[in-house]
Scaffold this motif. Structure first.
Motif, mmCIF file in Angstrom:
data_model
loop_
_atom_site.group_PDB
_atom_site.id
_atom_site.type_symbol
_atom_site.label_atom_id
_atom_site.label_comp_id
_atom_site.label_asym_id
_atom_site.label_seq_id
_atom_site.Cartn_x
_atom_site.Cartn_y
_atom_site.Cartn_z
ATOM 1 N N GLN A 501 0.832 -1.208 0.000
ATOM 2 C CA GLN A 501 0.000 0.000 0.000
ATOM 3 C C GLN A 501 0.864 1.254 0.000
ATOM 4 O OE1 GLN A 501 -2.351 -1.156 3.419
ATOM 5 N NE2 GLN A 501 -4.115 -1.649 2.164
ATOM 6 N N VAL A 502 1.991 1.215 0.681
ATOM 7 C CA VAL A 502 2.912 2.352 0.636
ATOM 8 C C VAL A 502 3.369 2.594 -0.800
ATOM 9 C CG1 VAL A 502 5.227 3.148 1.284
ATOM 10 C CG2 VAL A 502 3.711 2.169 3.023
ATOM 11 N N ASN A 503 3.651 1.528 -1.526
ATOM 12 C CA ASN A 503 4.178 1.701 -2.884
ATOM 13 C C ASN A 503 3.183 2.367 -3.821
ATOM 14 O OD1 ASN A 503 6.741 1.095 -4.287
ATOM 15 N ND2 ASN A 503 5.389 0.032 -5.730
ATOM 16 N N GLU A 504 1.902 2.329 -3.473
ATOM 17 C CA GLU A 504 0.906 3.009 -4.303
ATOM 18 C C GLU A 504 1.120 4.526 -4.323
ATOM 19 O OE1 GLU A 504 -3.121 2.060 -3.291
ATOM 20 O OE2 GLU A 504 -2.676 -0.053 -2.953
ATOM 21 N N MET A 505 1.778 5.075 -3.322
ATOM 22 C CA MET A 505 1.926 6.524 -3.252
ATOM 23 C C MET A 505 2.660 7.083 -4.464
ATOM 24 S SD MET A 505 4.974 7.318 -0.453
ATOM 25 C CE MET A 505 5.044 9.053 -0.892
ATOM 26 N N TRP A 506 3.556 6.270 -5.044
ATOM 27 C CA TRP A 506 4.395 6.791 -6.125
ATOM 28 C C TRP A 506 3.625 6.962 -7.426
ATOM 29 C CZ3 TRP A 506 7.912 8.711 -3.387
ATOM 30 C CH2 TRP A 506 8.394 8.040 -2.257
ATOM 31 N N MET A 507 2.496 6.293 -7.571
ATOM 32 C CA MET A 507 1.745 6.388 -8.828
ATOM 33 C C MET A 507 1.270 7.805 -9.106
ATOM 34 S SD MET A 507 -1.853 4.535 -7.743
ATOM 35 C CE MET A 507 -2.797 4.961 -9.190
ATOM 36 N N SER A 508 0.973 8.567 -8.047
ATOM 37 C CA SER A 508 0.464 9.917 -8.229
ATOM 38 C C SER A 508 1.454 10.985 -7.773
ATOM 39 C CB SER A 508 -0.859 10.091 -7.473
ATOM 40 O OG SER A 508 -0.712 9.724 -6.115
ATOM 41 N N ALA A 623 -0.758 5.022 5.604
ATOM 42 C CA ALA A 623 -1.042 6.463 5.564
ATOM 43 C C ALA A 623 -0.044 7.234 6.430
ATOM 44 C CB ALA A 623 -2.480 6.731 6.022
ATOM 45 N N ASP A 624 0.299 6.678 7.568
ATOM 46 C CA ASP A 624 1.277 7.311 8.444
ATOM 47 C C ASP A 624 2.643 7.368 7.760
ATOM 48 O OD1 ASP A 624 2.531 8.395 10.638
ATOM 49 O OD2 ASP A 624 1.848 6.873 12.053
ATOM 50 N N THR A 625 3.009 6.295 7.061
ATOM 51 C CA THR A 625 4.299 6.236 6.375
ATOM 52 C C THR A 625 4.352 7.195 5.190
ATOM 53 O OG1 THR A 625 4.567 3.927 7.053
ATOM 54 C CG2 THR A 625 5.917 4.683 5.206
ATOM 55 N N VAL A 626 3.268 7.292 4.446
ATOM 56 C CA VAL A 626 3.223 8.237 3.328
ATOM 57 C C VAL A 626 3.429 9.660 3.850
ATOM 58 C CG1 VAL A 626 1.726 9.258 1.570
ATOM 59 C CG2 VAL A 626 1.850 6.773 1.822
ATOM 60 N N GLN A 627 2.801 9.968 4.951
ATOM 61 C CA GLN A 627 2.983 11.296 5.558
ATOM 62 C C GLN A 627 4.455 11.522 5.901
ATOM 63 O OE1 GLN A 627 1.692 12.290 9.787
ATOM 64 N NE2 GLN A 627 0.083 13.353 8.646
ATOM 65 N N TRP A 628 5.120 10.486 6.403
ATOM 66 C CA TRP A 628 6.548 10.568 6.736
ATOM 67 C C TRP A 628 7.393 10.783 5.487
ATOM 68 C CZ3 TRP A 628 10.245 6.673 5.395
ATOM 69 C CH2 TRP A 628 11.520 6.846 5.974
ATOM 70 N N PHE A 629 7.104 10.042 4.410
ATOM 71 C CA PHE A 629 7.851 10.201 3.165
ATOM 72 C C PHE A 629 7.712 11.627 2.620
ATOM 73 C CE2 PHE A 629 8.405 5.557 2.201
ATOM 74 C CZ PHE A 629 9.706 5.626 1.734
ATOM 75 N N GLU A 630 6.559 12.230 2.842
ATOM 76 C CA GLU A 630 6.265 13.511 2.219
ATOM 77 C C GLU A 630 6.526 14.717 3.122
ATOM 78 O OE1 GLU A 630 2.204 12.985 0.993
ATOM 79 O OE2 GLU A 630 2.802 12.177 -0.970
#
Length: 683
Positions: A501-508, A623-630
């Motif tokens: 699910q984290v890897n989905e963040m890169w699509m957009s 969702a927490d990890t995506v926030q961290w990446f961004e």
């Protein structure tokens, strides 16, 4: 059989299975030799005169059964990806035998005595952290498999496990047959109004393949709401498609409903035998959730705002639909069609107009692979000289940032009658330092194959699935553990979806999207304002998607919270479904659960029984990890290295939430998920 590709380690790169040599005739002899060899190896361990040590007991068990593991990895991938009657027959024969084989090991009293002795002395053994965790996990696995039961209880447990293995195989085979049988055959091209010319041609080609020349065939995916419902303009055709989808596995369309109820009763009895109130309690005790109360607290928090969002969306859909069809009532077969109308009119987003920007090759190389290079430094090269298990399977070598070989990635992207629905990742060779093996992983998708000579143009959902499944692949490819027990995705079920699910963040992600979303004819990038409208249009359907998912998760939960007495009573499956959804508060008009019981393969022929909640549970971490990446605190490449080192490479070699805290600096928080799904609104 003395010559068999499974009897020895493959000499191909990364020990890729020798698919050019493997035939159906090799599977059963390899299973039989593999089981015989492992039982002999286990007998030596269990009856050794030497006192038990980590090396002669736990590590020795890790070394056992190499032939069996080798054939099982290949065979069960083929079962899902390219089955036929002969494969089905072998699966039906071998599944209960494998269950009995596992029981023979886990219920061996002498073997468990050695493991228990080590476990009781674990503090004084001088083990490193991975060894210590492995000992704990082995001990727990044996206890949960019934090692402490008396002889009569173990005898009944063996019967239950064998019957459940047979039933799961039957459910899976029935489901594939029912899904293929439910293919919608149309007699006139007018009935396909709304589809693109390429889709019409593909439907004609599909009908030809199915022995229906001169007609058009729309095959089903293994979900309730068929994606093509968003395009079909003929309401009667949409209704037929939805009826075909929802009726799979029931009555004249298969007997999976009754079979599922029987499996629930068997699971409930097994849970009680092992000291648990129900199968859900048994399952979550070994997951990161730990308790049924924790799962129920999270789900109950999500249901009310999700339903409120869906009801708001239903009101908007009804208003738009009534402008064209004043007397029509919004039904399940209408939801996706009118949602697309709203997206086109309110957000100026036409799903079909997006497809030319999402050509498979470009999405794969310039999107999925490119993102992995930007985040983790890895690169890819196709190896056409290496064969997969089917002509459509492609093989790619993966290189680390320093140029060294990391492993192989196999891509099997297109739908076919011999492949089950959905999308998934399998491991064909598991990484482990113990055996000096590097990973070979495969992603399976069910993208509709275009007519010969035409490019495969994807939907936005297809793009998401491609990124998602590659997240699982990265979990396998980055594995860096000593013991195969912990390799790659060998983590709790309610954690395994987190990396994907984290890897989905890169699509957009803007810089990634701009690299792959280019028009197939002009090469022009997708306009920035269209990207913004896509994001807004996607948020519109969040209520539907959340309720659809929660309905399936809560249906799974309702089945597996049944006590032995309840589960063994006669059950009208369809009535049970209705009551379960109503009680859970997700019986929303026109939104069926993502899966109904008759084709809920995740929980009745896969490993998600009482675990379908894991997608949303993992999404809290995601969702927490995506926030961290961004958050902009450090470069993405630097964060990618940290995420890989502390979590993706660790597999199951430590408590998953400790791995999360190692890169995040704290435990997970739910607020980012609530924001993402629009579930934190005050109204």
């Amino acid at each position: 059989m003395t010559s068999n590709p499974f009897f020895e380690r493959s000499t191909l790169p990364y020990e890729l299975p020798r698919f050019a040599e493997i035939t159906v005739e090799h599977y059963l002899p390899a299973f039989e030799r593999g089981m015989t060899e492992q039982l002999a190896e286990v007998a030596v361990i269990a009856t050794a005169e030497e006192a038990p040590t980590f090396a002669n007991t736990i590590a020795a068990l890790e070394r056992s059964g190499t032939v069996l593991k080798r054939v099982a990895k290949v065979f069960f991938n083929v079962v899902s990806s390219d089955s036929n009657e002969r494969i089905d027959a072998i699966e039906a024969e071998i599944s209960p035998r494998l269950a009995a084989h596992d029981d023979a090991i886990h219920l061996d009293p002498a073997l468990f005595d050695r493991i228990d002795t080590l476990y009781q002395r674990r503090a004084e053994l001088g083990l490193n952290p991975e060894e210590s965790w492995l000992l704990e996990r082995y001990h727990l696995r044996f206890v949960r498999a019934g090692a402490r039961l008396n002889a009569a209880q173990q005898a009944r447990l063996r019967e239950l496990n064998a019957e459940l293995a047979t039933a799961a195989t039957e459910f899976g085979q029935n489901n594939l047959a029912a899904t293929n049988a439910a293919t919608l055959i149309l007699d006139t091209e007018q009935e396909l109004a709304g589809l693109t010319p390429a889709e019409v041609s593909a439907a004609a080609e599909n009908a030809e393949t199915l022995g229906q020349p001169g007609k058009w065939a729309l095959s089903l995916q293994n979900v309730s709401n068929q994606p093509i419902l968003s395009e079909l303009a003929d309401r009667a055709v949409r209704e037929r498609m939805m009826d075909a989808s929802l009726s799979r596995g029931f009555g004249a369309n298969g007997d999976n409903g009754a079979l599922a109820a029987r499996m629930v009763a068997l699971r409930a009895e097994r849970a009680a035998l092992l000291g648990y109130s129900d199968h859900a309690a048994y399952t979550v005790a070994d997951q990161t959730a730990k308790t049924t109360a924790a799962v129920e607290e999270m789900l109950s928090r999500l249901v009310p705002p999700a339903v409120a969002n869906a009801e708001r969306e239903a009101g908007e859909l009804t208003a738009v639909m009534h402008a064209a069809e004043p007397d029509a009532e919004l039904r399940s077969w209408d939801w996706q069609f009118w949602s697309e109308k709203i997206r086109a009119e309110q957000f100026s987003v036409d799903a079909e107009a997006l497809r030319p920007y999402f050509e498979l090759e470009r999405v794969l190389w310039d999107g999925v692979f490119h993102a992995a290079t930007q985040v983790y430094g890895i690169t890819f090269a196709e190896r056409p000289e290496l064969r997969g298990y089917h002509p459509e399977v492609r093989v790619f070598e993966v290189f680390d940032a320093d140029g060294s070989g990391l492993g192989l990635f196999l891509g099997d992207f297109f739908k076919r009658p011999s492949k089950r629905g959905g999308a998934w990742m399998n491991s064909l060779v598991s990484q482990s330092a113990l055996f000096g093996q590097r990973p070979v992983v495969v992603n399976n998708l069910n993208i509709v194959k275009p007519p010969a000579g035409e490019p495969a143009l994807l939907t936005w959902d297809n793009v998401r699935t491609l990124f998602h499944e590659f997240g699982h692949a990265l979990h396998g490819l980055f594995s860096n553990v000593t013991y195969p027990f912990f390799s790659g995705t060998a983590v709790p079920r309610d954690f395994v979806e987190f990396p994907s699910q984290v890897n989905e963040m890169w699509m957009s992600r803007p810089e990634i999207l701009a690299n792959y979303a280019r028009h197939i004819d002009t090469g022009e990038p997708m306009p920035a304002e269209l990207v913004e409208r896509m994001a807004a249009a996607e948020r519109f359907g969040e209520g539907f998607r959340t309720v659809e998912y929660l309905a399936a998760a809560l249906l799974d939960w309702a089945w597996h919270r049944r006590s032995t007495a309840d589960a063994q009573a006669d059950t009208d499956v369809e009535s049970f479904e209705e009551e379960a959804l109503r009680t859970a508060g997700v019986a929303v008009n026109a939104i069926p659960p993502r899966y109904r019981t008759g084709y809920f393969a995740h929980i009745f022929s896969g490993g998600y029984a009482a675990g379908y909640y894991s997608y949303i549970w993992s999404e809290v971490l995601d969702a927490d990890t995506v926030q961290w990446f961004e958050d902009g605190v450090a470069p993405i490449r630097e964060k990618g290295e940290l995420f890989r080192r502390e979590l993706l490479s660790r597999g199951g070699s430590l408590d998953p939430l400790d791995a999360f805290a190692a890169f995040r600096g704290r435990g997970p928080e739910i607020e980012p998920l609530l924001t993402r799904r629009g579930l934190n609104r005050a109204e």
